[in-house]
Design a protein around this motif. Structure first.
Motif, PDB file in Angstrom:
ATOM      1  N   LEU A  42      23.702  12.849 -37.182  1.00 33.78           N
ATOM      2  CA  LEU A  42      22.407  13.785 -37.541  1.00 33.78           C
ATOM      3  C   LEU A  42      21.093  12.747 -37.946  1.00 33.78           C
ATOM      4  N   LYS A  43      20.095  13.102 -37.305  1.00 32.69           N
ATOM      5  CA  LYS A  43      18.917  12.466 -37.467  1.00 32.69           C
ATOM      6  C   LYS A  43      17.745  12.869 -38.112  1.00 32.69           C
ATOM      7  N   LEU A  44      17.799  14.375 -38.127  1.00 31.70           N
ATOM      8  CA  LEU A  44      16.804  15.097 -38.881  1.00 31.70           C
ATOM      9  C   LEU A  44      17.646  16.455 -39.350  1.00 31.70           C
ATOM     10  N   ASP A  45      17.257  16.578 -40.607  1.00 29.82           N
ATOM     11  CA  ASP A  45      17.865  17.890 -41.236  1.00 29.82           C
ATOM     12  C   ASP A  45      16.861  18.489 -42.019  1.00 29.82           C
ATOM     13  N   GLU A  46      16.225  19.317 -41.427  1.00 28.78           N
ATOM     14  CA  GLU A  46      15.211  19.941 -42.403  1.00 28.78           C
ATOM     15  C   GLU A  46      15.648  21.501 -42.603  1.00 28.78           C
ATOM     16  N   ASN A  47      15.731  21.480 -43.859  1.00 29.07           N
ATOM     17  CA  ASN A  47      16.583  22.893 -44.384  1.00 29.07           C
ATOM     18  C   ASN A  47      15.600  23.719 -45.044  1.00 29.07           C
ATOM     19  N   PHE A  48      14.443  23.331 -45.188  1.00 29.63           N
ATOM     20  CA  PHE A  48      13.286  24.165 -45.722  1.00 29.63           C
ATOM     21  C   PHE A  48      13.843  24.507 -47.153  1.00 29.63           C
ATOM     22  N   ASP A  49      14.190  23.827 -48.033  1.00 31.00           N
ATOM     23  CA  ASP A  49      14.178  23.991 -49.547  1.00 31.00           C
ATOM     24  C   ASP A  49      13.062  23.623 -50.038  1.00 31.00           C
ATOM     25  N   TRP A  50      12.107  23.196 -49.379  1.00 32.42           N
ATOM     26  CA  TRP A  50      10.529  23.041 -49.900  1.00 32.42           C
ATOM     27  C   TRP A  50       9.983  22.362 -48.463  1.00 32.42           C
ATOM     28  N   LEU A  51       8.864  22.529 -48.301  1.00 36.93           N
ATOM     29  CA  LEU A  51       8.035  22.367 -47.238  1.00 36.93           C
ATOM     30  C   LEU A  51       6.800  21.274 -47.580  1.00 36.93           C
ATOM     31  N   ASP A  52       7.276  20.149 -46.550  1.00 37.90           N
ATOM     32  CA  ASP A  52       6.336  18.805 -46.818  1.00 37.90           C
ATOM     33  C   ASP A  52       5.263  18.991 -45.650  1.00 37.90           C
ATOM     34  N   VAL A  53       4.015  19.559 -45.682  1.00 35.23           N
ATOM     35  CA  VAL A  53       3.121  20.153 -44.608  1.00 35.23           C
ATOM     36  C   VAL A  53       1.570  19.708 -45.346  1.00 35.23           C
ATOM     37  N   SER A  54       0.940  19.111 -44.316  1.00 34.63           N
ATOM     38  CA  SER A  54      -0.679  18.961 -44.678  1.00 34.63           C
ATOM     39  C   SER A  54      -1.198  19.440 -43.230  1.00 34.63           C
ATOM     40  N   ALA A  55      -2.511  19.425 -43.312  1.00 38.13           N
ATOM     41  CA  ALA A  55      -3.392  19.917 -42.203  1.00 38.13           C
ATOM     42  C   ALA A  55      -3.219  18.916 -41.057  1.00 38.13           C
ATOM     43  N   ARG A  56      -3.272  17.610 -41.221  1.00 41.82           N
ATOM     44  CA  ARG A  56      -3.078  16.774 -40.063  1.00 41.82           C
ATOM     45  C   ARG A  56      -2.442  15.259 -40.574  1.00 41.82           C
ATOM     46  N   GLY A  57      -1.828  15.290 -41.717  1.00 43.06           N
ATOM     47  CA  GLY A  57      -1.165  14.127 -42.098  1.00 43.06           C
ATOM     48  C   GLY A  57      -2.342  13.151 -42.543  1.00 43.06           C
ATOM     49  N   PRO A  58      -1.921  11.876 -43.095  1.00 41.22           N
ATOM     50  CA  PRO A  58      -0.652  11.406 -42.703  1.00 41.22           C
ATOM     51  C   PRO A  58       0.089  11.495 -43.894  1.00 41.22           C
ATOM     52  N   GLY A  59       1.316  11.111 -43.736  1.00 50.15           N
ATOM     53  CA  GLY A  59       2.339  10.863 -44.591  1.00 50.15           C
ATOM     54  C   GLY A  59       3.169  12.141 -45.106  1.00 50.15           C
ATOM     55  N   THR A  60       2.989  13.083 -44.116  1.00 47.01           N
ATOM     56  CA  THR A  60       3.877  14.521 -44.287  1.00 47.01           C
ATOM     57  C   THR A  60       4.791  14.644 -43.238  1.00 47.01           C
ATOM     58  N   ARG A  61       5.945  15.205 -43.536  1.00 51.84           N
ATOM     59  CA  ARG A  61       7.033  15.554 -42.442  1.00 51.84           C
ATOM     60  C   ARG A  61       6.379  16.411 -41.413  1.00 51.84           C
ATOM     61  N   TRP A  62       5.643  17.333 -41.707  1.00 52.90           N
ATOM     62  CA  TRP A  62       4.962  18.348 -40.871  1.00 52.90           C
ATOM     63  C   TRP A  62       3.420  18.219 -40.853  1.00 52.90           C
ATOM     64  N   THR A  63       2.580  18.450 -39.763  1.00 49.83           N
ATOM     65  CA  THR A  63       1.370  18.718 -39.883  1.00 49.83           C
ATOM     66  C   THR A  63       0.927  20.159 -39.274  1.00 49.83           C
TER      67      THR A  63
END
Length: 272
Positions: A42-63
């Motif tokens: 398993l290389k990525l396990d995104e269970n959405f217990d919380w959401l790490d997102v920003s508009a365009r990054g950097p430094g967040t799992r999702w943009t």
């Protein structure tokens, strides 16, 4: 050698036998190949217990925008603000498409890398999303992979569901020629399902990308297979979005419309 399948191939394209609980539309009395990724790494396990997102990054799992800053469809993909277009509850991500007071639609997209290419990306492996789609004309939820080089871009559409056609979805492979667009190539497979099944409950949508072949899955049963393009030279970014339109009318689209995502996971595949 296909190392990960429980059942042998009986046909090139094969839908599961219909039962009261099955999502597949009954097209033939044959077995579909089944993938079981539990033994993979398993290389990525995104269970959405919380959401790490920003508009365009950097430094967040999702943009919240494509890494190449491209918009599409009839809903604007917006920067995340509190409670829109993303919310998380009980381990489920909610992506909402909503018409604003000015009559314009807004919605959400997630990408696993930013404009600098930072974030999660992987070239080969098994990619899977578990989700429930909105019902209604004009909705266009999708789970897809994008690999972009200087001259070629490869797009793997694991699932695109058009709300006006509740008894099917589309799996695709695109080879985009960025220098000479006329040389681009696209391949599509319509996957029949029981009408309304994809909005009635959660289902898994997966793709196994190998050096020689790309195999598409619904509820871990293979629904399509195509040769891996030789132009695939770069790792994939993962994208999830709730688009609208895709050339189809949106005047009857429910407001709001919601796509629920339980998880996104990526595994590496063992060698043959």
């Amino acid at each position: 050698m296909d190392f990960f399948f429980k059942v042998s191939r009986t046909m090139y394209f094969c839908a599961a036998v219909f039962s009261a609980s099955a999502v597949f539309h009954s097209t033939s009395p044959c077995q579909a190949e089944v993938i079981d990724p539990d033994s993979f790494a398993l290389k990525l396990d995104e269970n959405f217990d919380w959401l790490d997102v920003s508009a365009r990054g950097p430094g967040t799992r999702w943009t919240a925008h494509t890494p190449w800053n491209g918009d599409f469809g009839d809903a604007q993909f917006t920067d995340p603000v509190p409670d829109f277009p993303f919310t998380v509850k009980n381990g489920v991500l909610r992506i909402e498409a909503r018409k604003s007071a000015d009559g314009k639609w807004k919605s959400g997209l997630l990408a696993s890398t930013d404009a600098n290419g930072d974030g999660f990306k992987q070239r080969y492996g098994y990619f899977e999303m578990r989700a429930r789609f909105p019902a209604g004309e004009g909705v266009w939820p999708a789970f897809w992979l994008a690999s972009r080089g200087v001259e070629k871009a490869i797009e793997v559409d694991v699932v695109e569901h058009y709300g006006h056609a509740p008894s099917q979805y589309t799996a695709s492979l695109h080879i985009w020629d960025r220098k000479t667009p006329a040389l681009s190539k696209s391949f599509h497979q319509s996957v029949p399902v029981v009408a309304g099944a994809l909005s009635a409950d959660f289902h898994t949508y997966g793709v196994a990308v190998q050096e020689d072949r790309i195999k598409y899955f619904l509820d871990r049963k293979e629904v399509w297979s195509i040769e891996t393009p030789r132009e695939l030279e770069h790792p994939f970014t993962i994208l999830i979005d709730l688009g609208l339109g895709a050339g189809w009318p949106i005047d009857k689209t429910p407001n709001p419309s919601v796509m629920d995502v339980d998880y996104v996971r990526v595994w590496s595949l063992p060698p043959d």
